[in-house]
Design a protein around this motif. Structure first.
Motif, PDB file in Angstrom:
ATOM      1  N   ALA A   1       0.855  -1.187   0.000  1.00 43.49           N
ATOM      2  CA  ALA A   1       0.000   0.000   0.000  1.00 43.49           C
ATOM      3  C   ALA A   1       0.889   1.235   0.000  1.00 43.49           C
ATOM      4  O   ALA A   1       2.067   1.174   0.386  1.00 43.49           O
ATOM      5  N   VAL A   2       0.309   2.349  -0.428  1.00 41.38           N
ATOM      6  CA  VAL A   2       0.999   3.638  -0.423  1.00 41.38           C
ATOM      7  C   VAL A   2       0.121   4.625   0.335  1.00 41.38           C
ATOM      8  O   VAL A   2      -1.083   4.713   0.075  1.00 41.38           O
ATOM      9  N   VAL A   3       0.738   5.353   1.272  1.00 39.97           N
ATOM     10  CA  VAL A   3       0.020   6.319   2.099  1.00 39.97           C
ATOM     11  C   VAL A   3       0.558   7.708   1.807  1.00 39.97           C
ATOM     12  O   VAL A   3       1.773   7.936   1.814  1.00 39.97           O
ATOM     13  N   SER A   4      -0.340   8.652   1.556  1.00 37.08           N
ATOM     14  CA  SER A   4       0.034  10.052   1.351  1.00 37.08           C
ATOM     15  C   SER A   4      -0.346  10.864   2.575  1.00 37.08           C
ATOM     16  O   SER A   4      -1.469  10.787   3.063  1.00 37.08           O
ATOM     17  N   THR A   5       0.613  11.666   3.063  1.00 39.43           N
ATOM     18  CA  THR A   5       0.311  12.604   4.141  1.00 39.43           C
ATOM     19  C   THR A   5       0.443  14.047   3.654  1.00 39.43           C
ATOM     20  O   THR A   5       0.591  14.960   4.460  1.00 39.43           O
ATOM     21  N   TYR A   6       0.380  14.241   2.322  1.00 37.67           N
ATOM     22  CA  TYR A   6       0.501  15.586   1.744  1.00 37.67           C
ATOM     23  C   TYR A   6      -0.372  15.642   0.502  1.00 37.67           C
ATOM     24  O   TYR A   6      -0.366  14.711  -0.311  1.00 37.67           O
ATOM     25  N   PRO A   7      -1.135  16.724   0.307  1.00 35.32           N
ATOM     26  CA  PRO A   7      -2.117  16.744  -0.795  1.00 35.32           C
ATOM     27  C   PRO A   7      -1.523  16.601  -2.181  1.00 35.32           C
ATOM     28  O   PRO A   7      -2.123  15.944  -3.042  1.00 35.32           O
ATOM     29  N   ILE A   8      -0.346  17.190  -2.445  1.00 36.23           N
ATOM     30  CA  ILE A   8       0.249  17.069  -3.780  1.00 36.23           C
ATOM     31  C   ILE A   8       0.592  15.611  -4.074  1.00 36.23           C
ATOM     32  O   ILE A   8       0.441  15.135  -5.211  1.00 36.23           O
ATOM     33  N   ALA A   9       1.037  14.878  -3.055  1.00 34.54           N
ATOM     34  CA  ALA A   9       1.312  13.456  -3.252  1.00 34.54           C
ATOM     35  C   ALA A   9       0.038  12.709  -3.638  1.00 34.54           C
ATOM     36  O   ALA A   9       0.051  11.841  -4.512  1.00 34.54           O
TER      37      ALA A   9
END
Length: 383
Positions: free
Chosen positions: A116-124
């Motif tokens: 899985a991939v987790v984003s903690t930033y909106p651009i990501a």
């Protein structure tokens, strides 16, 4: 933060999660480090990536510097840009179109074998969502919103699940067309917990603070941005608390405030959990990581002179959720400081803030990674 941080030796290399942050201030990276630590406790190997390193020609560094400069010197421009992004329905598609040339670089940056991939930033999230929707990224993508306010740029078609802090954020996310939205707990250092009287006294001694009196800890993020000096002067003028101002990496602000002699002035603080033990109330302006750390520490939180854009949005959302008090002007400040640290309103706010940590979002993320099933609800709604 480092480009890659792998888990300890007891993790299973076949159970890997990638967490993508951005080195803009310290809040996103701090959340990412704590989230990664908890996922490792669940037996996953974790790689932490900085999305600003993915951009070619050092554009990520340029974007970070531009954002910092706007907050520091031209906040009204940032406020206007944020308002446009929140109100213009085409803002998300425009951002995704501009980021299209970076998608392949993003895909190449992801380590092989991730579950899985987790984003903690909106651009990501805006980079990962289209890759997931187009089938180029074949594992679930999760957005963990570090902002309390769920503004539209956090949401991208293709993202499998969104983890928000509170029901207020869930309703905002659904209004913006997001699909699977879950109210999950927040993550801060386990050292952030309510302090005994003895621990408070030891913390005050460590930082050279007075043993008696009400201390209002004033923070403005790692960059020390916003109307910090006026806020400190106004706290002192109320007589209700002594300001203790953390200037972060803003050395010019620290010099100015030290010369002014307003309360106690600190620079960058490596041990924020310990400093929080010394305080009676937190005054903040951005709704960031330190506000959450204060809530976990059992401190009441006031938002005062919020930053433009995301700061104002988070201030309104946190106040609506009851976890903070939004102080709208100097005339309200003295009463708010007194009520926060000694009144019923402060008790309710503390209880609501501590409730954010009743569940662990790493449990939900680990569950999605273990299952690996797509749940692309809401992709069409976001466009």
């Amino acid at each position: 933060m480092s480009t890659t941080e792998s888990g300890p030796v007891h993790t299973d290399p076949h159970r890997r999660i990638v967490v993508i942050s951005a080195s803009v201030g310290a809040g996103h990276d701090g959340t990412t480090r704590e989230l990664a630590a908890r996922l490792r406790d669940h037996g996953f190997q974790v790689d932490c990536l900085d999305v600003t390193d993915v951009f070619p020609w050092r554009l990520g560094r340029l974007l970070r510097g531009t954002y910092h400069g706007l907050l520091l010197r031209l906040p009204w421009i940032y406020d206007g840009l944020f308002a446009i992004a929140c109100r213009f329905r085409g803002a998300g598609p425009v951002i995704r179109a501009l980021l299209r040339p970076v998608r392949s670089r993003m895909l190449r940056a992801l380590p092989a074998g991730a579950a899985a991939v987790v984003s903690t930033y909106p651009i990501a999230s805006q980079l990962l969502g289209p890759l997931r929707r187009d089938g180029r990224l074949t594992v679930p993508v999760i957005t963990y919103l570090t902002d309390f306010a769920a503004h539209p740029i956090w949401f991208s078609p293709g993202v499998d699940a969104h983890f928000v802090a509170h029901e207020t954020g869930r309703l905002l996310a659904l209004a913006h067309g997001a699909g699977d939205v879950r109210v999950a707990g927040r993550v801060v250092s386990p050292r952030c917990r309510p302090a005994s009287a003895a621990a408070k006294l030891r913390a005050r001694q460590r930082f050279g603070l007075p043993p008696d009196g009400r201390l209002a800890l004033l923070v403005a993020g790692a960059w020390g941005v916003g109307e910090v000096a006026p806020a400190a002067a106004e706290i002192a003028a109320t007589g209700a608390a002594i300001p203790v101002t953390v200037c972060g990496h803003n050395t010019a602000l620290r010099r100015r405030m030290t010369r002014a002699g307003t309360g106690h002035v600190l620079g960058w603080v490596d041990d924020m959990p310990e400093l929080l033990r010394a305080a009676d109330v937190l005054v903040e302006n951005g709704g960031g990581l330190t506000a959450l750390e204060a809530m976990a520490s059992g401190l009441p939180v006031l938002t005062y002179r919020p930053l433009p854009g995301h700061g104002k949005a988070s201030a309104a959302t946190m106040a609506e959720a009851g976890v903070t008090t939004l102080v709208r002007g100097p005339d309200e400040l003295g009463r708010a400081l007194a009520e926060a640290s000694g009144g019923e309103r402060g008790r309710r706010s503390r209880d609501a803030g501590m409730a954010l940590f009743a569940t662990d979002p790493a449990v939900g993320i680990a569950g999605i990674a273990a299952r690996g099933r797509p749940t692309l609800a809401g992709a069409d709604a976001l466009g």
